[in-house]
Motif scaffolding. Structure first.
Motif, PDB file in Angstrom:
ATOM      1  N   PHE A   1      72.765  46.259  25.609  1.00  0.00           N
ATOM      2  CA  PHE A   1      73.989  46.860  25.080  1.00  0.00           C
ATOM      3  C   PHE A   1      73.693  48.260  24.565  1.00  0.00           C
ATOM      4  N   ASP A   2      74.578  49.186  24.875  1.00  0.00           N
ATOM      5  CA  ASP A   2      74.433  50.550  24.353  1.00  0.00           C
ATOM      6  C   ASP A   2      75.803  51.230  24.406  1.00  0.00           C
ATOM      7  N   SER A   3      76.522  51.173  23.288  1.00  0.00           N
ATOM      8  CA  SER A   3      77.912  51.685  23.282  1.00  0.00           C
ATOM      9  C   SER A   3      77.987  53.163  23.648  1.00  0.00           C
ATOM     10  N   SER A   4      76.896  53.920  23.443  1.00  0.00           N
ATOM     11  CA  SER A   4      76.992  55.354  23.709  1.00  0.00           C
ATOM     12  C   SER A   4      77.002  55.655  25.214  1.00  0.00           C
TER      13      SER A   4
ATOM     14  N   PHE B   1      65.253  30.722  31.570  1.00  0.00           N
ATOM     15  CA  PHE B   1      65.575  29.754  30.506  1.00  0.00           C
ATOM     16  C   PHE B   1      66.123  30.388  29.232  1.00  0.00           C
ATOM     17  N   SER B   2      66.043  31.715  29.157  1.00  0.00           N
ATOM     18  CA  SER B   2      66.560  32.344  27.931  1.00  0.00           C
ATOM     19  C   SER B   2      67.175  33.703  28.227  1.00  0.00           C
ATOM     20  N   VAL B   3      68.012  34.137  27.298  1.00  0.00           N
ATOM     21  CA  VAL B   3      68.596  35.476  27.370  1.00  0.00           C
ATOM     22  C   VAL B   3      67.981  36.299  26.250  1.00  0.00           C
ATOM     23  N   ARG B   4      67.469  37.472  26.609  1.00  0.00           N
ATOM     24  CA  ARG B   4      66.966  38.395  25.592  1.00  0.00           C
ATOM     25  C   ARG B   4      68.036  39.464  25.401  1.00  0.00           C
ATOM     26  N   THR B   5      68.631  39.518  24.224  1.00  0.00           N
ATOM     27  CA  THR B   5      69.659  40.517  23.963  1.00  0.00           C
ATOM     28  C   THR B   5      69.008  41.756  23.372  1.00  0.00           C
ATOM     29  N   ILE B   6      69.227  42.895  24.017  1.00  0.00           N
ATOM     30  CA  ILE B   6      68.615  44.144  23.539  1.00  0.00           C
ATOM     31  C   ILE B   6      69.728  45.103  23.130  1.00  0.00           C
TER      32      ILE B   6
ATOM     33  N   SER C   1      77.926  52.929  27.675  1.00  0.00           N
ATOM     34  CA  SER C   1      78.840  52.030  28.393  1.00  0.00           C
ATOM     35  C   SER C   1      79.506  51.060  27.427  1.00  0.00           C
ATOM     36  N   ASP C   2      80.770  50.707  27.718  1.00  0.00           N
ATOM     37  CA  ASP C   2      81.388  49.649  26.902  1.00  0.00           C
ATOM     38  C   ASP C   2      81.288  48.320  27.637  1.00  0.00           C
ATOM     39  N   SER C   3      80.389  48.273  28.641  1.00  0.00           N
ATOM     40  CA  SER C   3      80.072  47.010  29.295  1.00  0.00           C
ATOM     41  C   SER C   3      78.580  46.756  29.080  1.00  0.00           C
ATOM     42  N   CYS C   4      77.998  45.845  29.861  1.00  0.00           N
ATOM     43  CA  CYS C   4      76.589  45.538  29.600  1.00  0.00           C
ATOM     44  C   CYS C   4      75.704  45.897  30.796  1.00  0.00           C
ATOM     45  N   SER C   5      74.404  45.844  30.558  1.00  0.00           N
ATOM     46  CA  SER C   5      73.424  46.018  31.622  1.00  0.00           C
ATOM     47  C   SER C   5      72.489  44.821  31.598  1.00  0.00           C
TER      48      SER C   5
ATOM     49  N   GLY D   1      73.623  47.669  35.758  1.00  0.00           N
ATOM     50  CA  GLY D   1      74.594  47.768  34.678  1.00  0.00           C
ATOM     51  C   GLY D   1      75.956  48.168  35.199  1.00  0.00           C
ATOM     52  N   ALA D   2      76.960  48.032  34.341  1.00  0.00           N
ATOM     53  CA  ALA D   2      78.329  48.419  34.718  1.00  0.00           C
ATOM     54  C   ALA D   2      78.757  49.573  33.823  1.00  0.00           C
ATOM     55  N   PHE D   3      79.307  50.618  34.461  1.00  0.00           N
ATOM     56  CA  PHE D   3      79.616  51.864  33.742  1.00  0.00           C
ATOM     57  C   PHE D   3      80.980  52.395  34.173  1.00  0.00           C
ATOM     58  N   GLU D   4      81.577  53.212  33.301  1.00  0.00           N
ATOM     59  CA  GLU D   4      82.784  53.937  33.716  1.00  0.00           C
ATOM     60  C   GLU D   4      82.402  54.755  34.953  1.00  0.00           C
ATOM     61  N   ALA D   5      83.342  54.836  35.928  1.00  0.00           N
ATOM     62  CA  ALA D   5      83.003  55.488  37.198  1.00  0.00           C
ATOM     63  C   ALA D   5      82.488  56.918  36.985  1.00  0.00           C
TER      64      ALA D   5
END
Ligand SMILES: Cc1cc2nc3c(=O)[nH]c(=O)nc-3n(C[C@H](O)[C@H](O)[C@H](O)COP(=O)(O)OP(=O)(O)OC[C@H]3O[C@@H](n4cnc5c(N)ncnc54)[C@H](O)[C@@H]3O)c2cc1C
Length: 365
Positions: free
Chosen positions: A196-199, A79-84, A201-205, A218-222
């Motif tokens: 989210f953690d820009s250091s 029912f909710s999204v927790r953004t970290i 990945s520039d995508s999300c987990s 999560g999605a990461f550069e190969a």
């Protein structure tokens, strides 16, 4: 769908891929000319996916009057999204509901709705090339290779589409390596965490629960994807976002590619009798990587284009026209991306607390 062990030598249409896009297209399209074959090389554990049906995908299912059987649903519903934000360690909750499903069962359910007139084969399409006015596909089943000819081919074969890479090698798409691990969990949580953690990945987990399991993915550069994945796990434990032992003993580790369309390109519908739908075409949210609704909507559009004409050029024109809204949706999400992925903008949004909700019971879960 009628499963066959050996394919015929030729078909009117061959659909490569039986995920939501391929199965939904096969279910809805009206094929006037020739036999139809759906080739699906389903992986053993099913597609690597979170199996969350977003409000957009729920809207599409509502339009189809599809009644999801309860044995496809898993616990808990969300029912909710927790953004970290792992950099600022800020946490915010937002109201958003997802149906939590068993993805392999969902795919089987869609395939069950494909009419009997369509032949299906559990096999891999190894290559596709143009031959005269049509196509020649090499299909491998249990180590045996078959040649299959067809007038039209539909690439519904996801992020690593053979149809797209063989027929349109110049139409490249930005791709990430998605990694997911499953852990036995004692508790549960009716919330989907977006990390989210820009250091790293520039995508999300993401973190959520599924029938007694905790999933972190999560999605990461190969390049360096596994190290980045492990680093995020370490930071999540250190921050206290998960229990100390939460990531100790993975039960399953899985990985695949996931695509990201950009404002400058990525979405490609096909050409010359070859059509692409779903993730193979680049239809997926560039911000959240939600793809089931895009797979369903693009396949519906191609089915309508097949209904409208039997001329490949007219079909393509119609398909492009019918997916204009979907492309606009992708473009809007591309514009929204910086507010999620650029450190300063994300921080400003999260600090403002706009549209965030407060949980009564838990603090910084
Ligand atoms: C880790 C991860 C988590 C995700 N979580 C979510 C989520 O929770 N919610 C959401 O909406 N979206 C999610 N997505 C995106 C979503 O899974 C896809 O966008 C969606 O499944 C695309 O549907 P599709 O039918 O186009 O392709 P797919 O679902 O990828 O289906 C492609 C099908 O083609 C078959 N295939 C592929 N190559 C061949 C070949 N050569 N020969 C024969 N068959 C082939 C595959 O076996 C598969 O059945 C996630 C993606 C990833 C990577």
């Amino acid at each position: 769908m009628r499963l066959v062990d050996i394919p015929r030598e030729s078909y009117g249409t061959v659909i490569v891929g039986g995920g939501p896009a391929g199965a939904n297209f096969a279910r809805l399209a009206n094929f006037d000319e020739g036999k139809v074959l759906l080739i699906d090389g389903a992986p053993k554990n099913g597609k690597v996916c979170g199996g969350l049906i977003s409000p957009d995908a729920q809207g599409v299912l509502a339009r189809y009057d599809v009644n999801l059987p309860t044995d496809i649903l898993v616990s808990p519903q969300l029912f909710s999204v927790r953004t970290i934000d792992l950099e600022t360690r800020r946490v915010r909750y937002y109201k958003r509901n997802y149906l939590n499903v068993n993805r392999a069962e969902l795919d089987k359910y869609f395939l069950k709705m494909v009419p009997d007139g369509i032949e299906g084969i559990t096999a891999r399409c190894v290559s596709v090339k143009r031959e005269g006015q049509g196509f020649l596909l090499t299909v491998e089943k249990s180590g045996v290779r078959y040649e299959v000819r067809c007038d039209r081919v539909v690439g519904a074969d996801g992020a690593s589409s053979v149809v797209r890479s063989n027929l349109f090698p110049k139409k490249k798409l930005k791709k990430y390596t998605a990694i997911q691990q499953w852990f036995a969990a004692e508790g549960s949580d009716p919330c989907y965490s977006c990390v989210f953690d820009s250091s790293t990945s520039d995508s999300c987990s993401w973190i959520f629960f599924k029938d007694g399991m905790l999933i972190f993915g999560g999605a990461f550069e190969a390049q360096g994807s596994r190290a980045a994945f492990e680093e995020q796990k370490r930071k999540l434990v250190q921050m206290g976002a998960v229990g100390r032992q939460a990531f100790d003993s993975p039960v399953r580790t899985e990985a695949c590619r996931v695509v990201r369309p950009t404002l400058s390109g990525g979405i490609f519908c096909g050409d010359g009798g070859a059509f692409l739908i779903g993730e193979a075409a680049g239809f997926i949210s560039p911000s959240s990587l939600e793809g089931i609704s895009f797979a369903l909507e693009s396949s519906e559009a191609l089915a309508d284009a097949f209904e409208a004409s039997s001329d490949s050029r007219k079909m393509l024109k119609k398909y492009k026209g019918l997916t204009q809204k979907l492309r606009a949706k992708v473009a809007v999400k591309c514009l929204k991306r910086p507010f999620m992925y650029q450190k300063l903008l994300r921080n400003a949004v999260m600090r403002s607390g706009v549209t965030a909700i407060k949980l009564k019971t838990q603090k910084n879960k």
